[in-house]
Scaffold this motif. Sequence first.
Motif, PDB file in Angstrom:
ATOM      1  N   LEU A 142      10.486  -2.864   3.964  1.00 34.96           N
ATOM      2  CA  LEU A 142      11.392  -3.074   2.837  1.00 34.96           C
ATOM      3  C   LEU A 142      12.736  -2.395   3.107  1.00 34.96           C
ATOM      4  O   LEU A 142      12.808  -1.411   3.838  1.00 34.96           O
ATOM      5  CB  LEU A 142      10.772  -2.522   1.560  1.00 34.96           C
ATOM      6  N   VAL A 143      13.770  -2.949   2.484  1.00 37.80           N
ATOM      7  CA  VAL A 143      15.116  -2.396   2.635  1.00 37.80           C
ATOM      8  C   VAL A 143      15.488  -1.687   1.344  1.00 37.80           C
ATOM      9  O   VAL A 143      15.179  -2.172   0.255  1.00 37.80           O
ATOM     10  CB  VAL A 143      16.122  -3.542   2.899  1.00 37.80           C
ATOM     11  N   VAL A 200      23.751  -5.374   0.649  1.00 33.69           N
ATOM     12  CA  VAL A 200      22.770  -4.295   0.763  1.00 33.69           C
ATOM     13  C   VAL A 200      22.478  -3.637  -0.586  1.00 33.69           C
ATOM     14  O   VAL A 200      21.861  -2.582  -0.648  1.00 33.69           O
ATOM     15  CB  VAL A 200      23.233  -3.237   1.780  1.00 33.69           C
ATOM     16  N   LEU A 201      22.936  -4.252  -1.676  1.00 35.57           N
ATOM     17  CA  LEU A 201      22.701  -3.678  -3.009  1.00 35.57           C
ATOM     18  C   LEU A 201      21.560  -4.398  -3.718  1.00 35.57           C
ATOM     19  O   LEU A 201      21.312  -5.572  -3.450  1.00 35.57           O
ATOM     20  CB  LEU A 201      23.962  -3.821  -3.866  1.00 35.57           C
ATOM     21  N   CYS A 202      20.923  -3.693  -4.640  1.00 41.56           N
ATOM     22  CA  CYS A 202      19.919  -4.355  -5.472  1.00 41.56           C
ATOM     23  C   CYS A 202      20.656  -5.148  -6.554  1.00 41.56           C
ATOM     24  O   CYS A 202      21.829  -4.883  -6.829  1.00 41.56           O
ATOM     25  CB  CYS A 202      18.977  -3.323  -6.077  1.00 41.56           C
ATOM     26  N   PRO A 203      20.007  -6.112  -7.184  1.00 39.96           N
ATOM     27  CA  PRO A 203      20.713  -6.936  -8.169  1.00 39.96           C
ATOM     28  C   PRO A 203      21.374  -6.117  -9.276  1.00 39.96           C
ATOM     29  O   PRO A 203      22.483  -6.442  -9.721  1.00 39.96           O
ATOM     30  CB  PRO A 203      19.610  -7.832  -8.729  1.00 39.96           C
ATOM     31  N   ASP A 263       0.831  -1.208   0.000  1.00 39.90           N
ATOM     32  CA  ASP A 263       0.000   0.000   0.000  1.00 39.90           C
ATOM     33  C   ASP A 263       0.860   1.250   0.000  1.00 39.90           C
ATOM     34  O   ASP A 263       0.680   2.151  -0.801  1.00 39.90           O
ATOM     35  CB  ASP A 263      -0.905   0.021   1.242  1.00 39.90           C
ATOM     36  N   SER A 264       1.844   1.284   0.901  1.00 42.46           N
ATOM     37  CA  SER A 264       2.610   2.517   1.070  1.00 42.46           C
ATOM     38  C   SER A 264       3.861   2.538   0.212  1.00 42.46           C
ATOM     39  O   SER A 264       4.428   3.591  -0.032  1.00 42.46           O
ATOM     40  CB  SER A 264       2.998   2.668   2.533  1.00 42.46           C
ATOM     41  N   GLY A 265       4.311   1.365  -0.264  1.00 41.16           N
ATOM     42  CA  GLY A 265       5.563   1.326  -0.988  1.00 41.16           C
ATOM     43  C   GLY A 265       6.750   1.137  -0.069  1.00 41.16           C
ATOM     44  O   GLY A 265       7.824   0.784  -0.514  1.00 41.16           O
ATOM     45  N   GLY A 317      19.039   3.295  -4.025  1.00 48.96           N
ATOM     46  CA  GLY A 317      17.886   3.661  -3.201  1.00 48.96           C
ATOM     47  C   GLY A 317      16.589   2.978  -3.571  1.00 48.96           C
ATOM     48  O   GLY A 317      15.556   3.284  -2.979  1.00 48.96           O
ATOM     49  N   SER A 318      16.613   2.073  -4.542  1.00 50.65           N
ATOM     50  CA  SER A 318      15.352   1.394  -4.873  1.00 50.65           C
ATOM     51  C   SER A 318      15.050   0.337  -3.806  1.00 50.65           C
ATOM     52  O   SER A 318      15.949  -0.178  -3.149  1.00 50.65           O
ATOM     53  CB  SER A 318      15.451   0.749  -6.256  1.00 50.65           C
TER      54      SER A 318
END
Lengths: 166, 169
Positions: free
Chosen positions: B115-116, B146-149, B62-64, B122-123
Amino acid sequence: MSSVNLARALRAIKRSVWVYHLNSGSCNACDIEILDALTPYFDVERFGIKLVGSPRHADLILFTGPVTRESLPKVVRAIRAMPRPRLILVLGSCGVSGGIWWDTYSTIGGFKKLEEVLRENGVEVDRVVYVPGCPVRPEAIIYGILLLLGVVEQKVKKVEVVASES
Amino acid sequence: MSIARILEIAFRTGRVTRKYPHEPPLLTPEFRGAVRVDPSKCWGCGACVKICPPNALSLRSDSGREVVLEYFVGRCIFCGMCAEVCPARAIEVTKEFELSSTSLESLKYGVAHRLVRCSSCGSLVWTEAELRAVIRSSPVAEEYVVLCPRCRKTRFARAASIRVGAGSE
Ligand code: SF4
Ligand code: SF4
Ligand code: SF4
């Protein structure tokens, strides 16, 4: 028409509920469980529950199935034929929300959509109790009827918790 | 059949009626009732959402800033497949069947996950619980975990190219 004293009506029928079994296209497992509940094993006549052959004689409808498009007009006619107050026990995950058929082309997806159709057609329903199960156990049917009559308390409630570290 | 014979059978058999709700229900060991999601074990990975045949389990956001794993028992077919696939063993099949309710809303159960953020772009990538589970179970370098793919790939490619470039000089 909408001046139905529900509490008074429920008090009046509490010990003698006449039920009509309405199948709107279920897989028949829930219907078999309804028959189970009527056998001496579960013996719903203990509560004065009796099966009748016409919605015109019924206090309560035992509703199963996800409402197929084919059955929709007949279902509306059957519920319209019921005298007020119209009490409906929605049985099985199919009836509650479409269940496993929730997105198939040939069903409208459960009682919530049917309620809209009924409202459009001017058919008022006074009390609905949802009984999840696939199929519903005979005991769950008994529990649902007792909840509808106000004999037992509702156990489930909406819960939302935050995940926590173990 | 004569009435005497019927009475004889009836007396021999005795009472078969279960006096539910004044007596415990007839639950067999194979019976599957509603499932229970343990909020202290669930990662919010969504494997159960993917396997669930009627979409009784869903992930909504809902909030993202958080995702909610929602279990709608009104649509569950009690197959137990979610319990089988759950990598965290967070789902347990219970024998609960007294689920009747006067509203559809009270048939819902939700587990909210924060979510992290990816530390580079920052995504929003995954849930806190998932991150903890990954750190616990595999030796991943801290700067990568701590990184996105996408950022991970970019950083790895940059590091590799520096090494390759350094090697050819
Ligand atoms: S709820 Fe399950 S058992 Fe009942 S009619 Fe639907 S598919 Fe069949
Ligand atoms: S950890 Fe288990 S319960 Fe939680 S989302 Fe993943 S599969 Fe579902
Ligand atoms: S038991 Fe089956 S239908 Fe129910 S939530 Fe699990 S996977 Fe979905």
